[in-house]
Design an enzyme around this catalytic site. Structure first.
Site, PDB file in Angstrom:
ATOM      1  N   ASP A  34       0.871  -1.186   0.000  1.00 18.66           N
ATOM      2  CA  ASP A  34       0.000   0.000   0.000  1.00 18.66           C
ATOM      3  C   ASP A  34       0.900   1.226   0.000  1.00 18.66           C
ATOM      4  OD1 ASP A  34      -2.202   1.614   0.030  1.00 18.66           O
ATOM      5  OD2 ASP A  34      -2.986   0.914   1.946  1.00 18.66           O
ATOM      6  N   ASN A  56       0.194   6.554   3.981  1.00 19.39           N
ATOM      7  CA  ASN A  56       0.694   5.549   4.913  1.00 19.39           C
ATOM      8  C   ASN A  56       2.078   5.905   5.441  1.00 19.39           C
ATOM      9  OD1 ASN A  56      -1.517   3.790   5.021  1.00 19.39           O
ATOM     10  ND2 ASN A  56      -0.898   2.759   3.140  1.00 19.39           N
ATOM     11  N   ASP A  76       1.579   0.461   7.590  1.00 17.70           N
ATOM     12  CA  ASP A  76       0.599  -0.347   6.864  1.00 17.70           C
ATOM     13  C   ASP A  76       1.254  -1.282   5.851  1.00 17.70           C
ATOM     14  OD1 ASP A  76      -1.691  -1.454   5.933  1.00 17.70           O
ATOM     15  OD2 ASP A  76      -2.765   0.423   5.712  1.00 17.70           O
ATOM     16  N   GLU A  92       0.182  -4.538   5.445  1.00 19.60           N
ATOM     17  CA  GLU A  92      -0.652  -5.727   5.304  1.00 19.60           C
ATOM     18  C   GLU A  92      -0.785  -6.189   3.861  1.00 19.60           C
ATOM     19  OE1 GLU A  92      -4.574  -5.226   6.815  1.00 19.60           O
ATOM     20  OE2 GLU A  92      -5.018  -3.472   5.615  1.00 19.60           O
TER      21      GLU A  92
END
Length: 363
Positions: free
Chosen positions: A233, A238, A251, A253
């Site tokens: 991402d 972020n 972030d 993930e």
């Protein structure tokens, strides 16, 4: 900008989370107290974030952030939330690169304490470019900055991506490769197809997203390039900035083992998503910021790798974002926040730009 209420981001109560977190922490730091718990205003619609401080006798106050897997009963955005995977990625990035990744403190895989697995990390101070309303709109710190300050932020951010791809030993990221057959890029795309099928299971399918998958096949790179660790991402929303320099990269993930251009295409398109929305609502936005040609040129200068097949990769980014947008819209419908139109493509905010990419008329 919005034509519907902002989607709810959680069905959990922060106060209850704070109480349960305090009980959990007492088993690891007896005598410690959890204080000043809060949920950030930009809390996402995927994993959830809780900010808090730890007071412990004889030790300085620790500022922490907790990342909690989404409530499985709350119509989650993604089918699975692998917190150990995120924890491992962040630990490895901190070990192998000079990126400012928050230090991870604890990982809890047992869902019992808070209702889902989570990890705790040190909290960085600074500011984040907002998503709602987007930083491309007037009235926020990044839009109000000077051209030179935004250029400084842009340079520092593309440097993050270049350093991650160059510094991280690619072999250490192979554990992120999805199951299946074929190259890392093929497996990445196949995983997105599977995600799309999960999103539309029992619901209206999206003709536009399916045309986008078909167009990807037509544009498939002749030379996919060597895979590297992808942030996933990769966007300025972020990053926590101290002034206009990155203080923390957040972030992970969506981290992946894929060609460099998968990350770069996401960075390029996620800015264009906000810029296009802003222009569509009558504001100029930031037309000279994070431009595709500037990012590609500077990435090549920093890494020696000239980005290629970017029409494929920006389309792929817009397609992936479209699947997420469709899931979020169906989630809003589930909670009674919106009605599903006859044409589900209307639920994808950037359907016009995605259609332009499919037709080859966008760039």
């Amino acid at each position: 900008m919005a034509t519907a209420p902002r989607p709810r981001t959680s069905t959990r109560e922060p106060e209850e989370l704070g109480r349960r977190l305090a009980a959990w922490l007492d088993g690891r730091l007896p005598g410690a107290k959890v204080v000043n718990t809060s949920v950030p205003g930009s809390n996402g619609m995927s994993s959830e974030t809780l900010l808090f401080d730890i007071e412990h006798p004889g030790a300085p106050v620790r500022a922490c952030a907790l990342r909690l897997a989404a409530d499985p009963a709350a119509y989650t955005v993604f089918p699975t939330y692998d917190m150990p995977r995120q924890h491992r990625v962040m630990s490895l990035v901190a070990e192998h690169t000079d990126l400012p990744v928050p230090r991870v403190l604890w990982l809890e895989e047992d869902p019992a304490p808070l209702g889902a697995p989570f990890f705790v990390m040190a909290r960085a101070e600074g500011r984040v470019p907002p998503d709602v309303m987007p930083y491309t709109y007037e009235g926020n710190w990044l839009h109000s900055a000077t051209d030179a300050e935004r250029a400084e932020l842009q340079e520092a951010t593309i440097s993050l991506l270049a350093r991650l791809h160059d510094q991280f030993p690619a072999k250490e990221a192979e554990f992120l490769l999805p199951a299946g057959e074929g190259s890392p890029l093929r497996r990445h795309v196949d995983a997105q197809r599977a995600y799309y099928e999960w999103v539309v299971s029992g619901l209206a399918r999206s003709p536009l997203l399916e045309r986008s998958f078909d167009r990807l096949e037509e544009l498939w790179p002749a030379d996919e390039g060597e895979p590297v660790l992808n942030w996933g991402d990769a966007r300025i929303g972020n990053v926590i900035y101290d002034g206009f320099r990155p203080a923390a990269v957040l972030d992970w993930e969506m981290a992946a083992y894929a060609p460099r251009e998968v990350d770069l295409g996401w960075t390029v398109y996620l800015h264009r998503f906000f810029q296009d929305l802003t222009v569509g609502f009558g504001q100029p936005g930031l037309p000279d910021f994070l431009r595709r040609e500037d990012l590609e040129r500077r990435y090549a200068e920093l890494t020696g790798h000239t980005p290629r097949d970017m029409e494929f990769h920006t389309l792929y980014a817009a397609l992936r974002h479209g699947i997420v947008m469709l899931r979020i819209a169906y989630r809003q419908a589930y909670f009674g926040e919106v009605e599903v139109p006859a044409d589900p493509d209307g639920l994808i905010l950037h359907h016009a730009s995605l259609a332009g990419m499919v037709q080859g008329t966008y760039w």
